[in-house]
Design a protein around this motif. Structure first.
Motif, PDB file in Angstrom:
ATOM      1  N   GLU A  26     -11.913 -11.997   1.776  1.00 39.02           N
ATOM      2  CA  GLU A  26     -12.664 -11.165   3.154  1.00 39.02           C
ATOM      3  C   GLU A  26     -11.857 -10.861   4.330  1.00 39.02           C
ATOM      4  OE1 GLU A  26     -15.356 -13.815   5.460  1.00 39.02           O
ATOM      5  OE2 GLU A  26     -14.857 -15.287   3.923  1.00 39.02           O
ATOM      6  N   TYR A  27     -10.695 -11.508   4.442  1.00 42.13           N
ATOM      7  CA  TYR A  27      -9.823 -11.173   5.540  1.00 42.13           C
ATOM      8  C   TYR A  27      -8.903  -9.692   5.289  1.00 42.13           C
ATOM      9  CZ  TYR A  27     -10.385 -16.142   6.920  1.00 42.13           C
ATOM     10  OH  TYR A  27     -10.950 -17.342   7.243  1.00 42.13           O
ATOM     11  N   LEU A  28      -8.368  -9.864   4.179  1.00 45.78           N
ATOM     12  CA  LEU A  28      -7.730  -8.757   3.644  1.00 45.78           C
ATOM     13  C   LEU A  28      -8.532  -7.548   3.359  1.00 45.78           C
ATOM     14  CD1 LEU A  28      -4.758  -7.929   3.522  1.00 45.78           C
ATOM     15  CD2 LEU A  28      -4.491  -8.534   1.143  1.00 45.78           C
ATOM     16  N   THR A  29      -9.646  -7.572   2.995  1.00 43.26           N
ATOM     17  CA  THR A  29     -10.701  -6.771   2.717  1.00 43.26           C
ATOM     18  C   THR A  29     -11.022  -5.853   3.961  1.00 43.26           C
ATOM     19  OG1 THR A  29     -11.421  -7.662   0.653  1.00 43.26           O
ATOM     20  CG2 THR A  29     -13.060  -5.964   1.698  1.00 43.26           C
ATOM     21  N   ALA A  30     -11.254  -6.912   4.987  1.00 43.23           N
ATOM     22  CA  ALA A  30     -11.572  -6.520   6.342  1.00 43.23           C
ATOM     23  C   ALA A  30     -10.327  -5.347   6.858  1.00 43.23           C
ATOM     24  CB  ALA A  30     -11.740  -7.442   7.348  1.00 43.23           C
ATOM     25  N   ALA A  31      -9.151  -5.830   6.598  1.00 43.71           N
ATOM     26  CA  ALA A  31      -7.794  -5.056   6.996  1.00 43.71           C
ATOM     27  C   ALA A  31      -7.896  -3.575   6.209  1.00 43.71           C
ATOM     28  CB  ALA A  31      -6.675  -5.568   6.819  1.00 43.71           C
ATOM     29  N   PHE A  32      -8.257  -3.629   5.075  1.00 46.90           N
ATOM     30  CA  PHE A  32      -8.406  -2.504   4.206  1.00 46.90           C
ATOM     31  C   PHE A  32      -9.517  -1.589   4.892  1.00 46.90           C
ATOM     32  CE2 PHE A  32      -6.510  -4.711   0.251  1.00 46.90           C
ATOM     33  CZ  PHE A  32      -5.323  -4.662   0.872  1.00 46.90           C
ATOM     34  N   ASP A  33     -10.633  -2.141   5.147  1.00 44.25           N
ATOM     35  CA  ASP A  33     -11.735  -1.509   5.434  1.00 44.25           C
ATOM     36  C   ASP A  33     -11.563  -0.750   6.738  1.00 44.25           C
ATOM     37  OD1 ASP A  33     -13.479  -2.233   3.150  1.00 44.25           O
ATOM     38  OD2 ASP A  33     -14.400  -3.989   4.549  1.00 44.25           O
ATOM     39  N   THR A  34     -10.809  -1.484   7.811  1.00 41.98           N
ATOM     40  CA  THR A  34     -10.192  -0.801   9.149  1.00 41.98           C
ATOM     41  C   THR A  34      -9.173   0.181   8.810  1.00 41.98           C
ATOM     42  OG1 THR A  34     -10.374  -3.117  10.153  1.00 41.98           O
ATOM     43  CG2 THR A  34      -8.970  -1.573  11.215  1.00 41.98           C
ATOM     44  N   ILE A  35      -8.393   0.293   7.757  1.00 39.71           N
ATOM     45  CA  ILE A  35      -7.754   1.534   7.460  1.00 39.71           C
ATOM     46  C   ILE A  35      -8.752   2.806   7.181  1.00 39.71           C
ATOM     47  CG2 ILE A  35      -6.288   2.649   5.682  1.00 39.71           C
ATOM     48  CD1 ILE A  35      -4.611  -0.368   5.826  1.00 39.71           C
ATOM     49  N   ASP A  36      -9.637   1.984   6.275  1.00 43.06           N
ATOM     50  CA  ASP A  36     -10.408   3.420   5.826  1.00 43.06           C
ATOM     51  C   ASP A  36     -11.542   3.965   6.891  1.00 43.06           C
ATOM     52  OD1 ASP A  36      -9.420   3.148   3.354  1.00 43.06           O
ATOM     53  OD2 ASP A  36     -11.095   1.710   2.583  1.00 43.06           O
ATOM     54  N   GLU A  37     -12.023   3.130   7.677  1.00 42.23           N
ATOM     55  CA  GLU A  37     -12.795   3.589   8.924  1.00 42.23           C
ATOM     56  C   GLU A  37     -11.987   4.387   9.875  1.00 42.23           C
ATOM     57  OE1 GLU A  37     -14.442  -0.377   9.932  1.00 42.23           O
ATOM     58  OE2 GLU A  37     -15.373  -0.617   8.044  1.00 42.23           O
ATOM     59  N   THR A  38     -10.673   3.699  10.323  1.00 42.73           N
ATOM     60  CA  THR A  38     -10.170   4.258  11.363  1.00 42.73           C
ATOM     61  C   THR A  38      -9.354   5.674  10.975  1.00 42.73           C
ATOM     62  OG1 THR A  38      -9.782   2.116  12.202  1.00 42.73           O
ATOM     63  CG2 THR A  38      -8.369   3.850  13.215  1.00 42.73           C
ATOM     64  N   TRP A  39      -8.734   5.632  10.023  1.00 37.71           N
ATOM     65  CA  TRP A  39      -7.984   6.797   9.419  1.00 37.71           C
ATOM     66  C   TRP A  39      -8.621   7.490   8.348  1.00 37.71           C
ATOM     67  CZ3 TRP A  39      -5.500   2.273  11.005  1.00 37.71           C
ATOM     68  CH2 TRP A  39      -4.830   2.296  12.226  1.00 37.71           C
ATOM     69  N   GLY A  40      -9.411   6.986   7.743  1.00 34.82           N
ATOM     70  CA  GLY A  40      -9.959   7.754   6.563  1.00 34.82           C
ATOM     71  C   GLY A  40      -9.397   7.531   5.292  1.00 34.82           C
ATOM     72  N   GLY A  41      -8.367   6.501   5.024  1.00 32.82           N
ATOM     73  CA  GLY A  41      -7.921   6.336   3.801  1.00 32.82           C
ATOM     74  C   GLY A  41      -6.639   5.774   3.988  1.00 32.82           C
ATOM     75  N   VAL A  42      -5.729   5.320   2.952  1.00 29.59           N
ATOM     76  CA  VAL A  42      -4.468   4.766   2.901  1.00 29.59           C
ATOM     77  C   VAL A  42      -3.422   5.992   3.386  1.00 29.59           C
ATOM     78  CG1 VAL A  42      -2.400   4.083   1.622  1.00 29.59           C
ATOM     79  CG2 VAL A  42      -4.762   2.923   1.499  1.00 29.59           C
ATOM     80  N   GLU A  43      -3.635   7.209   2.703  1.00 30.80           N
ATOM     81  CA  GLU A  43      -2.629   8.298   2.986  1.00 30.80           C
ATOM     82  C   GLU A  43      -2.530   8.754   4.221  1.00 30.80           C
ATOM     83  OE1 GLU A  43      -0.910   9.293   0.226  1.00 30.80           O
ATOM     84  OE2 GLU A  43      -1.985   7.771  -0.873  1.00 30.80           O
ATOM     85  N   LEU A  72       0.830  -1.175   0.092  1.00 29.87           N
ATOM     86  CA  LEU A  72       0.028   0.085   0.063  1.00 29.87           C
ATOM     87  C   LEU A  72       0.736   1.352   0.009  1.00 29.87           C
ATOM     88  CD1 LEU A  72      -2.728  -0.902   2.298  1.00 29.87           C
ATOM     89  CD2 LEU A  72      -3.069  -0.758  -0.122  1.00 29.87           C
ATOM     90  N   ALA A  73       1.887   1.272   0.914  1.00 34.61           N
ATOM     91  CA  ALA A  73       2.937   2.257   0.863  1.00 34.61           C
ATOM     92  C   ALA A  73       3.492   2.710  -0.392  1.00 34.61           C
ATOM     93  CB  ALA A  73       3.720   2.124   1.961  1.00 34.61           C
ATOM     94  N   LEU A  74       3.656   1.520  -1.366  1.00 32.71           N
ATOM     95  CA  LEU A  74       4.348   1.635  -2.334  1.00 32.71           C
ATOM     96  C   LEU A  74       3.452   2.118  -3.696  1.00 32.71           C
ATOM     97  CD1 LEU A  74       6.708  -1.702  -2.483  1.00 32.71           C
ATOM     98  CD2 LEU A  74       7.367   0.967  -2.103  1.00 32.71           C
ATOM     99  N   GLY A  75       1.999   2.271  -3.273  1.00 33.96           N
ATOM    100  CA  GLY A  75       1.164   2.446  -4.208  1.00 33.96           C
ATOM    101  C   GLY A  75       0.709   1.441  -5.177  1.00 33.96           C
ATOM    102  N   VAL A  76       1.015   0.059  -4.620  1.00 36.62           N
ATOM    103  CA  VAL A  76       0.322  -1.094  -5.459  1.00 36.62           C
ATOM    104  C   VAL A  76      -0.913  -1.120  -5.497  1.00 36.62           C
ATOM    105  CG1 VAL A  76       0.445  -3.593  -5.608  1.00 36.62           C
ATOM    106  CG2 VAL A  76       2.710  -2.373  -5.146  1.00 36.62           C
ATOM    107  N   GLU A  77      -1.744  -1.588  -6.781  1.00 37.24           N
ATOM    108  CA  GLU A  77      -3.181  -1.650  -6.908  1.00 37.24           C
ATOM    109  C   GLU A  77      -3.568  -2.688  -5.634  1.00 37.24           C
ATOM    110  OE1 GLU A  77      -3.677  -2.876 -10.796  1.00 37.24           O
ATOM    111  OE2 GLU A  77      -2.792  -0.957 -11.620  1.00 37.24           O
TER     112      GLU A  77
END
Length: 265
Positions: free
Chosen positions: A225-242, A173-178
């Motif tokens: 679904e496991y990894l998607t949950a991790a991504f969702d947690t990033i979005d929900e907790t911090w508002g996005g990857v950046e 994610l930090a590298l900007g990989v899709e």
């Protein structure tokens, strides 16, 4: 100079789930450089030939995300000359110790009680969410180490699927990989030759019956679904990857640029 490994995956006798994540595409059209970022299961059972192969990779650092209980069960990693070993446990050995004891020792009724009706998958989703939310210091340490001097690097846990999978995902994610490419790489852990070998205490055939293996499958599968949950947690907790990278992990734009220069073509 970094040894450029072949794109074909090596056959390692005592190390499961090894692969180079090079070649994955970024959203801006670059690719992860080959020979700089690897993932695998633990290295405790590496054969002499496995160790000889790993020594050709020019590794600077091995990140081991196992806890003390894992290391006691499997043993320490094989020593590779000139390679720094960094142990960053991403799970508390006391957390779920009784649960994993039942996974190894439990009879069918016990396993039904803790894993049936979606409880196994829900446990994995909760674990992924918890690691993302609570282990920001460890993930920050990994990324800053990669920025400074730790490339080429290999990341592993026990199976190379969950804790290492999340750490690889955070790095990508930090590298900007899709995101789709990150999920696709994660799901490669399901290949039969890569899967963690389930250890059950009983040698009786019933310990590995179809129903038992079906109950255990959520724990040993890589599921989107496991990894998607991790991504969702990033979005929900911090508002996005950046914001996650900058506020959660303390990775400045300048450090992120240096990371990309180290790891991308």
């Amino acid at each position: 100079m970094t040894q450029q490994v072949p794109s074909t995956e090596p056959e390692l006798a005592g190390v499961r789930n090894f692969r180079d994540v090079g070649g994955l595409p970024t959203v801006d059209g670059r690719r992860v450089r080959r020979g700089v970022l690897f993932r695998s299961g633990h290295l405790a059972h590496a054969t002499g030939e496995d160790a000889a192969f790993l020594a050709t990779l020019g590794l600077h650092t091995i990140f081991d995300f196992r806890n003390a209980a894992d290391q006691k069960l499997e043993g320490p990693d094989v020593e590779l000359p000139g390679v720094r070993n960094v142990n960053l446990p991403l799970s508390d050995p006391a957390d779920g110790a009784e649960f994993w004891k039942m996974v190894r020792d439990g009879d069918l009724e016990q396993l039904r009680a803790i894993l049936s009706d979606g409880k196994g998958a829900n446990r994995m989703i909760t674990s992924y969410r918890t690691i993302i939310r609570n282990r920001t210091a460890e993930h920050s340490q990994v990324l800053h180490a990669l920025v400074e001097d730790s490339v080429p690097a290999l990341m592993h846990c026990a199976a190379g699927k969950d804790r290492a999978g999340l750490s690889i995902a955070v790095t990508l994610l930090a590298l900007g990989v899709e995101r789709e490419a990150i999920v696709d790489d994660y799901l490669k852990s399901n290949a039969k030759h890569r899967r963690y070998k389930v250890h059950r205490s009983s040698s009786h055939a019933s310990a590995y019956s179809p129903e038992v293996m079906e109950l255990l499958s959520p724990l040993f599968d890589a599921r989107a679904e496991y990894l998607t949950a991790a991504f969702d947690t990033i979005d929900e907790t911090w508002g996005g990857v950046e914001a996650y990278l900058e506020k959660g992990l303390g990775l400045t734009p300048e450090s992120r640029d240096r990371l990309r220069e180290r790891l991308l073509d």
